[in-house]
Write a protein that holds these residues in place. Sequence first.
Motif, PDB file in Angstrom:
ATOM      1  N   ALA A  19     -11.038  14.431   0.544  1.00  0.00           N
ATOM      2  CA  ALA A  19      -9.968  15.403   0.289  1.00  0.00           C
ATOM      3  C   ALA A  19      -8.772  14.757  -0.389  1.00  0.00           C
ATOM      4  N   TRP A  20      -8.534  13.504  -0.060  1.00  0.00           N
ATOM      5  CA  TRP A  20      -7.326  12.847  -0.596  1.00  0.00           C
ATOM      6  C   TRP A  20      -7.595  11.927  -1.788  1.00  0.00           C
ATOM      7  N   TYR A  21      -8.818  11.399  -1.827  1.00  0.00           N
ATOM      8  CA  TYR A  21      -9.108  10.415  -2.871  1.00  0.00           C
ATOM      9  C   TYR A  21     -10.241  10.929  -3.761  1.00  0.00           C
ATOM     10  N   PRO A  22      -9.932  11.313  -4.975  1.00  0.00           N
ATOM     11  CA  PRO A  22     -10.978  11.812  -5.868  1.00  0.00           C
ATOM     12  C   PRO A  22     -12.038  10.760  -6.162  1.00  0.00           C
ATOM     13  N   SER A  23     -11.672   9.479  -6.005  1.00  0.00           N
ATOM     14  CA  SER A  23     -12.631   8.416  -6.343  1.00  0.00           C
ATOM     15  C   SER A  23     -13.665   8.202  -5.234  1.00  0.00           C
ATOM     16  N   SER A  77       0.822  -1.219   0.000  1.00  0.00           N
ATOM     17  CA  SER A  77       0.000   0.000   0.000  1.00  0.00           C
ATOM     18  C   SER A  77       0.858   1.272   0.000  1.00  0.00           C
ATOM     19  N   PRO A 117       1.828   9.194  -5.355  1.00  0.00           N
ATOM     20  CA  PRO A 117       0.422   9.440  -5.028  1.00  0.00           C
ATOM     21  C   PRO A 117      -0.536   8.822  -6.039  1.00  0.00           C
ATOM     22  N   TYR A 143       5.618   3.161  -3.852  1.00  0.00           N
ATOM     23  CA  TYR A 143       6.123   3.989  -2.742  1.00  0.00           C
ATOM     24  C   TYR A 143       6.367   5.426  -3.198  1.00  0.00           C
ATOM     25  N   GLU A 144       5.868   6.373  -2.408  1.00  0.00           N
ATOM     26  CA  GLU A 144       5.998   7.807  -2.662  1.00  0.00           C
ATOM     27  C   GLU A 144       5.427   8.200  -4.028  1.00  0.00           C
ATOM     28  N   ILE A 165       2.890   2.342   2.369  1.00  0.00           N
ATOM     29  CA  ILE A 165       3.139   2.941   3.692  1.00  0.00           C
ATOM     30  C   ILE A 165       4.600   2.747   4.070  1.00  0.00           C
ATOM     31  N   LYS A 191      -0.800   5.224  -5.151  1.00  0.00           N
ATOM     32  CA  LYS A 191      -1.373   5.031  -3.811  1.00  0.00           C
ATOM     33  C   LYS A 191      -2.867   5.348  -3.778  1.00  0.00           C
ATOM     34  N   GLU A 192      -3.294   6.232  -4.659  1.00  0.00           N
ATOM     35  CA  GLU A 192      -4.715   6.586  -4.729  1.00  0.00           C
ATOM     36  C   GLU A 192      -5.588   5.381  -5.028  1.00  0.00           C
TER      37      GLU A 192
END
Lengths: 294, 700
Positions: free
Chosen positions: A99-103, A48, A69, A66-67, A50, A72-73
């Motif tokens: 806020a973090w996941y548009p889906s 994931s 976005p 990793y790193e 992390i 990770k989304e």
Amino acid sequence: MLKTTGVEKSFGGRKVLREISLELEEGHIFGLLGTNGAGKSTLLRMISGILRADSGEIILDGQRVYENPAAKEKICYLSDDPTFLHAATIREMGAFQRAWYPSHDPARLEELCDRFNLPMDEKVSGFSKGTQKRVQVCLALARRPEVLLCDETFDGLDPVMREAFRRTVSEETWDRNMTTVLAGHNQQEMEDICDQVGFLHEGRLLTVGDMDTVVSGIFRVQFAAGEPVPEEEIRKLHPLKALRQGRLCVLTIRGNQEEVLAQIRKMEPEFCEVLPLSLEEVFILEMEEQGYAN
Amino acid sequence: MRTNPGKATPLRWLLRRYVFLAVAVFLIAFAVFPMQGMIRILGIREGFGNPLEPVAASTAAYCTRELTLNFVYSPLNLEMLCGLFGAMGFACAMVLFRHQFSRKQALMYAGLPMTRTRSFALRSAVYGICGLLPLTVCLAIHPLMVQANGLGRFFDLRAYALRGVSTLLISLYGYAVGALCSMVFGTFWSAALGGVLIVGSVEIALGCWINIAGWYLNTLYVNGAVRDMLRFSPAWSLYKSFYQPADFRGWPGILMILVLGALTWVMCRRVRPENAGHTLNLKRAEPAVTAWTAVLGGTAGAIVLSLYLSLEPVAYLGLILGTLLVWILVRMLLDQRVRLNLKDWRIPAAAAAVMLLACFALRGDWLGFDRYTARPEELRAVEVWPDMTEKNALRFDTPESLKASLEWVDRMREEELESHRETPYENGRYADCVVAFQKKDGSRVLRRYHYPREKEGLLPALRIMAKAWGRQQSEEVPLLERAGSYSATGDFGMTGAEFTETYGFNPDSSRLLRLDPAKLREALRQDLRERTLESMQQPVVLWAHMEGAGLEGDPDSYEYVSYGIRPGDRHTLELILGEEAEKWTDFVLGGFARNEEVLVFLCRYTQREDGEEKLESYERLETEEEIRTWMARVIRCDESFFAWPKDPEKRLAVYSIPSLRNQTAYNDVEIDLEDPAVRERLPEKQDLWGTYYDIMSSDL
């Protein structure tokens, strides 16, 4: 496609994952079985994004995780210990996700909460552990992830809810072509819904494959010959386990079932039958072979 | 069906979540700036009536000072304010990064689709909006209120803006420290302790070690060394910039903010979320933290035990015990349990060994600190601070004065080393001074010398050579130019009456009052600059006292300066006395001897065991030439007394018979002043009014 290649991880000089290579296809549910401390949670956290792998690669749809976005989304990791924002309600957690996941789909969240009897405007911290797990799954499904990583997620749910969630997750996986990984110790559950399985022990991935292949890869055969079968004949079959009671032999064997049966038939047994093994039995046998808890 | 609105962004979400920080910061800052400012505004309006009416320059200056800078002092002092703003920044960082104090939360945030760099940048942006913006708003409200109250003309916007910048920098520094601590330390309390450690420990350790070095190094000027080091302290430099906004020197602070920011950025990329919740997130930092805290403990131990018993072995014992104690405490804090983990024993042992080695190095002066000698070719100037402060520095920068001053310094150093080893210091017999070697490369080396007072006579020659005395005093003259009111008096001494009798001219003090202050200042400045060693050795013939009030518009200010005018100060003398200047000088330097009613005696004293002086013998000085010779060696003012060593055995006693007649009549003393035999024994009458002059030592 989610692919891990030669992934390794150490904590404070102790290696917890070694050479993990795995390929997970969309639309499949992968069961990750492992002994305690085998590294299941660590592997899921690395997938994931992390945790960072000490070596090796984790690639999702051609992108490093990793790193990243964008990658990770698409991934949702459900920890075995659900974590929420301090004093947050389900609605606030939904806003946080949005806020973090548009889906993230707020309507879907409301629908799921309604289906599983979860009050949207009550503080999650006041819920029981099982209810918190339900909230966690609802939030995850509302995000519509492409990869869902469940770490002992269904443990702690009552049988009714567990069944309901298993069904929902299965449907989501097949309907949306999602990749789902279920890690835990509940072999029966995994056998029921997973179509792929892997055994993790002491940081090593021992067995990976389709559920049928894995389960049928080891089988138990029971036969009785007119005369006691010589020890050398039994050894030629390379049994994992052998039990002899007079003329009755019960052998647990890894290999091609037809070839083994052909060899047994040469011994002219009075009767011969193959006994199917459960996933749990296969797992235990694999672990015993590794010398675990002997 | 509601769809996912595009407006939901991480920044918006973070702002909504941390809006309480903005409110808290605003309320605190509002209580400091606009509220305190309003109290001053009301006070000024009440005190000076209509702000639109013209006011005196001094009042305007007072109002400007009160409205621009002073208003925040009360009821808080500057140090408390700096601490408050720094703590606000620190607390903001702790709140914004508090997920680092919980493993679960750290893992949850690490799973968000965002790079760590962006996460750090976003939180810093939130701090900018919720931490700095409310502070800026409060800073901006005050000048608007001043303007709204019609007091805008009393407001110095530049000075206020500079203090505002310092305020924001202090808060930013607190934030930078807090952010780094939140990354490195995994619990709230360890982060708070870490913050204190980062901000204060270097300064404290430096201060302590400079004091410890002072025990061993004879020539170390401890205060100067501490002050020199503090200039580079980030916290101190920001505090000083806040204190004196016009004189900004917060560059070490700004640099530290940048360094801390960069370190935090590196840490946020390297720290593993799975380590969050541990006392120390970054395991690799553990040896460094342990070693540094052990050093602090050892230093504190040495200082504390030495305070009780100032013996060298006790200091060493304190050093070792302090190191051990702090190491055990730190281990318990890091392990979160009472267990003596001996596996890292090498770290405190190494720390104690390094500190002991440092003590031995200082003791043996391995670096040659006490034996430091500057090479003339590398020097631009030598400064001598006779009273240990830079304010009254004597500067030697000509080749001759540099050479002479270096020779003097060599002698003082030898005295210092010799006296320190041979005999203990005796109060009164020794004097301290600081020598600053100003190098051509801009650096400065400070040394403190402790020399016998009997060698002090060497100093005056240096003083005059440097022309620093005159220059220093001529620099005081402009103080009077800024005075709102001005007055001057003259002290012509008791011989004024005899002078009038002799020359028919009375040099009364009102002469100075009648003078144009500007002319007097110019004459004084000119004379002070032209003074020479020879002219300074002449006695004072006239005292000019001047006082000024309301300097630069401050009604409470007051300055007082006194100048001993010598015969060489011809501009001033001519301005005050005109054509009579020459006569007066002649009279004071011995001309009074022509008056038969003035008797002069050379008295010789001995020092008794109880410290009292005893008149041993005396002789009447009969001839004018004899009197003039001794008058030339008279010390007649405090500044000369400071500079010229006096002859402890000799003193000049001058008696005016008319004055004595007045005294005896007034006090009903029975003495026949007309009897020549009585007149010859006047020094024996200790209760008679006379003028007694100290004589300069011939050891110059």
